[in-house]
Write a protein that holds these residues in place. Structure first.
Motif, PDB file in Angstrom:
ATOM      1  N   LYS A 178       0.839  -1.205   0.000  1.00  0.00           N
ATOM      2  CA  LYS A 178       0.000   0.000   0.000  1.00  0.00           C
ATOM      3  C   LYS A 178       0.866   1.244   0.000  1.00  0.00           C
ATOM      4  O   LYS A 178       0.614   2.194  -0.747  1.00  0.00           O
ATOM      5  N   ARG A 179       1.868   1.268   0.816  1.00  0.00           N
ATOM      6  CA  ARG A 179       2.770   2.420   0.858  1.00  0.00           C
ATOM      7  C   ARG A 179       3.590   2.515  -0.421  1.00  0.00           C
ATOM      8  O   ARG A 179       3.897   3.602  -0.896  1.00  0.00           O
ATOM      9  N   ASP A 180       3.916   1.356  -0.976  1.00  0.00           N
ATOM     10  CA  ASP A 180       4.764   1.341  -2.163  1.00  0.00           C
ATOM     11  C   ASP A 180       4.008   1.823  -3.398  1.00  0.00           C
ATOM     12  O   ASP A 180       4.563   2.540  -4.230  1.00  0.00           O
ATOM     13  N   LEU A 181       2.762   1.414  -3.516  1.00  0.00           N
ATOM     14  CA  LEU A 181       1.951   1.874  -4.646  1.00  0.00           C
ATOM     15  C   LEU A 181       1.510   3.299  -4.344  1.00  0.00           C
ATOM     16  O   LEU A 181       2.293   4.203  -4.415  1.00  0.00           O
ATOM     17  N   HIS A 182       0.259   3.494  -4.024  1.00  0.00           N
ATOM     18  CA  HIS A 182      -0.135   4.831  -3.583  1.00  0.00           C
ATOM     19  C   HIS A 182      -1.268   4.736  -2.586  1.00  0.00           C
ATOM     20  O   HIS A 182      -1.972   3.741  -2.509  1.00  0.00           O
ATOM     21  N   ALA A 183      -1.455   5.821  -1.876  1.00  0.00           N
ATOM     22  CA  ALA A 183      -2.326   5.796  -0.709  1.00  0.00           C
ATOM     23  C   ALA A 183      -3.729   5.291  -1.026  1.00  0.00           C
ATOM     24  O   ALA A 183      -4.270   4.445  -0.316  1.00  0.00           O
ATOM     25  N   GLU A 184      -4.307   5.761  -2.105  1.00  0.00           N
ATOM     26  CA  GLU A 184      -5.706   5.428  -2.372  1.00  0.00           C
ATOM     27  C   GLU A 184      -5.867   4.076  -3.069  1.00  0.00           C
ATOM     28  O   GLU A 184      -6.963   3.620  -3.338  1.00  0.00           O
ATOM     29  N   MET A 185      -4.733   3.473  -3.385  1.00  0.00           N
ATOM     30  CA  MET A 185      -4.794   2.164  -4.045  1.00  0.00           C
ATOM     31  C   MET A 185      -5.334   1.103  -3.084  1.00  0.00           C
ATOM     32  O   MET A 185      -4.862   0.981  -1.961  1.00  0.00           O
ATOM     33  N   ALA A 186      -6.307   0.337  -3.531  1.00  0.00           N
ATOM     34  CA  ALA A 186      -6.816  -0.763  -2.726  1.00  0.00           C
ATOM     35  C   ALA A 186      -5.914  -1.978  -2.926  1.00  0.00           C
ATOM     36  O   ALA A 186      -5.589  -2.330  -4.054  1.00  0.00           O
ATOM     37  N   VAL A 187      -5.492  -2.578  -1.828  1.00  0.00           N
ATOM     38  CA  VAL A 187      -4.662  -3.779  -1.894  1.00  0.00           C
ATOM     39  C   VAL A 187      -5.316  -4.870  -1.062  1.00  0.00           C
ATOM     40  O   VAL A 187      -5.464  -4.730   0.154  1.00  0.00           O
ATOM     41  N   ARG A 188      -5.725  -5.927  -1.725  1.00  0.00           N
ATOM     42  CA  ARG A 188      -6.307  -7.058  -1.015  1.00  0.00           C
ATOM     43  C   ARG A 188      -5.214  -8.049  -0.638  1.00  0.00           C
ATOM     44  O   ARG A 188      -4.245  -8.234  -1.378  1.00  0.00           O
ATOM     45  N   GLY A 189      -5.389  -8.697   0.484  1.00  0.00           N
ATOM     46  CA  GLY A 189      -4.460  -9.743   0.900  1.00  0.00           C
ATOM     47  C   GLY A 189      -5.196 -11.058   1.041  1.00  0.00           C
ATOM     48  O   GLY A 189      -6.204 -11.136   1.734  1.00  0.00           O
ATOM     49  N   ILE A 190      -4.705 -12.088   0.368  1.00  0.00           N
ATOM     50  CA  ILE A 190      -5.356 -13.393   0.413  1.00  0.00           C
ATOM     51  C   ILE A 190      -4.361 -14.442   0.882  1.00  0.00           C
ATOM     52  O   ILE A 190      -3.286 -14.601   0.307  1.00  0.00           O
ATOM     53  N   LEU A 191      -4.732 -15.142   1.944  1.00  0.00           N
ATOM     54  CA  LEU A 191      -3.917 -16.224   2.474  1.00  0.00           C
ATOM     55  C   LEU A 191      -4.428 -17.540   1.896  1.00  0.00           C
ATOM     56  O   LEU A 191      -5.598 -17.873   2.030  1.00  0.00           O
ATOM     57  N   VAL A 192      -3.546 -18.267   1.237  1.00  0.00           N
ATOM     58  CA  VAL A 192      -3.914 -19.564   0.656  1.00  0.00           C
ATOM     59  C   VAL A 192      -3.207 -20.658   1.440  1.00  0.00           C
ATOM     60  O   VAL A 192      -1.969 -20.713   1.466  1.00  0.00           O
ATOM     61  N   ALA A 193      -3.976 -21.520   2.070  1.00  0.00           N
ATOM     62  CA  ALA A 193      -3.419 -22.585   2.901  1.00  0.00           C
ATOM     63  C   ALA A 193      -4.476 -23.669   3.068  1.00  0.00           C
ATOM     64  O   ALA A 193      -5.658 -23.426   2.817  1.00  0.00           O
ATOM     65  N   PRO A 194      -4.067 -24.844   3.498  1.00  0.00           N
ATOM     66  CA  PRO A 194      -5.050 -25.917   3.705  1.00  0.00           C
ATOM     67  C   PRO A 194      -6.060 -25.581   4.784  1.00  0.00           C
ATOM     68  O   PRO A 194      -7.226 -25.930   4.678  1.00  0.00           O
TER      69      PRO A 194
END
Lengths: 281, 281
Positions: free
Chosen positions: B205-221
């Motif tokens: 989020k900090r690397d792209l830009h402030a208003e950019m939406a960044v989703r985080g998805i955890l993939v695991a069993p």
DNA sequence: TAATTCATTTCGTGC
DNA sequence: GCACGAAGTGAATTA
């Protein structure tokens, strides 16, 4: 006499046939001996993952507790293994075959020998426990015996204090009454340790009350750059300190006391947050 | 000839005197053989930490790469060890003594035998590498070959994408053009994996830009309860998926590349955020 | 038994 | 060489 009896029961064979090799391995397993087999073998594993290892010269160790280790000529870790509690079986299908099973999780290891160079089975007695110094627990005891190593006026109130995010290494208060979460690491730390501390601080803030200030202090010998950046970003603090490796360590050396990088101010007044050191909660 | 020589050169001795035991161990080290010593011994270690182990029966393994292992009758892990690259020395002070040193960090292991039951030294040749399936990398390949396993419309754009907080397993976009960070785990995960993912999302989020939406998805069993709570608290998401354990998945490489290279267009505006899969940055 | 965290973690990869 | 994260991590502790 002890060694005489032990030695007399030691079984060994160089370049044994499959049947002789199997006999020694089976006897070793039955008599709860430590067994080592040298030879050329294929290895297959199936369980949490699965693997295949084609033919090569390796050392296979069978322990009386059900452990199996397959070691190649390099690496500290076994190339394949089976944990304690497994059950071993041997067969001779052309060459010696050693299989090891366990449930929960279901896992199976198969070692097929095309040639056995040497087999040994020997009795083992070992009453001794390892005495280890320089652990994180030693660092904790060092701080509990001299809390000023963290900061002048720091007062530990609990170890292993439970939060919704896990147990805090040392929980205490500073001389202004702020709650303090101390996370200990016995060696140089990266961003993961900072995240861990931040998790505890966040959980404790929610657990106490919203307006409660909670400081987080990471105690470790050193920090990586990215860990330091992350620490600053989260408003956490750092104290440089190592566990006492040699037991002559009664001299904290003021140079090991690094300055705290940031500061916080607030007043802690929750009595429920204050519990005895080593207390349950 | 190699194998014949190998077998004929195997050195063994049962209940050897100190000098004979030392001779075999020294020869084994000089000739880059694998050496095992079984006997009663004391062990001392000093380095990153320090330890003492009083007398007991153990198996000591010396590998040609400089590894030393001391195994007791129980446990998968050695009770003491020295990593690859160490230098070994032997002496006979009453009994056989094996010492192992290394620098950086400075570490020393000393094994003092009061009795040696059996010694073996043998030549080892092993050209084979372990083939392992069911790793996190297998899970990544599974997703790259079929991105809809994460979510319909998900488009991977990069693997190992660098952020200030570390490399993201899979970086991509969803069908609405949101940036997506995917963190992969081959097994059931706890709070630490959630913190890790959260760290990446924050950094991106900090690397792209402030208003950019960044989703985080955890993939695991699967997830533990506290991991699930923490995931919700951070507004992160979870997809249940396991790495392919059986290798009946024959499809991967060509279809993987095809799936990635076809997605040349994107709604993500930052060009620096869009890089080739397996690209450098 | 499951969950959590430490470890002389070890090991590989990339910078 | 250091840094970072995976691992069939293992091992201990506690609920």
């Amino acid at each position: 006499m002890e060694s005489g009896v032990s030695a007399s029961k030691t079984l060994t064979a160089t370049l044994p046939g499959s049947d002789r090799a199997r006999e020694i391995v089976e006897t070793g397993i039955d008599e709860e001996m430590m067994v080592t087999v040298f030879g050329r073998c294929r290895v297959e594993y199936d369980g949490r993952a699965s693997s295949t290892l084609e033919s090569g010269d390796r050392l296979v160790v069978l322990k009386p507790d059900g452990t199996v280790l397959v070691h190649t000529e390099e690496g500290q870790q076994p190339v394949n293994w089976q944990p304690p509690g497994c059950t071993q079986e041997t067969t001779t299908d052309d060459g010696l075959v050693v299989q090891s099973y366990r449930d929960n999780p279901e896992e199976e290891l198969t070692v097929e020998f095309s040639a056995v160079t040497h087999v040994v089975a020997y009795h083992v007695t070992d009453e001794q426990d390892l005495s280890l110094q320089g652990t994180e627990e030693d660092l904790r005891e060092r701080i509990l015996s001299e809390p000023s190593l963290v900061e002048d006026g720091f007062e530990p109130r609990a170890t292993e204090r439970e939060t919704p995010a896990g147990a805090v290494d040392i929980y205490g208060v500073d001389d202004s009454g702020n709650a303090v979460v101390v996370e200990l690491k016995r060696r140089r730390v990266g961003p993961d340790a900072v995240s861990q501390l931040n998790r505890y601080v966040g959980a404790l803030k929610r657990d106490l009350h919203a307006e409660m200030a909670v400081r987080g202090i990471l105690v470790a010998p050193s920090l990586t750059d990215s860990a330091h950046h992350l620490l600053d970003r989260h408003g956490l603090e750092y104290v440089s300190l190592s566990p006492p490796t040699n037991s002559y360590a009664v001299c904290p050396t003021s140079s090991t006391r690094a300055a705290i990088t940031t500061s916080a101010s607030a007043i802690v007044s929750s009595s429920s947050a204050v519990s005895a050191v080593n207390g349950t909660s």
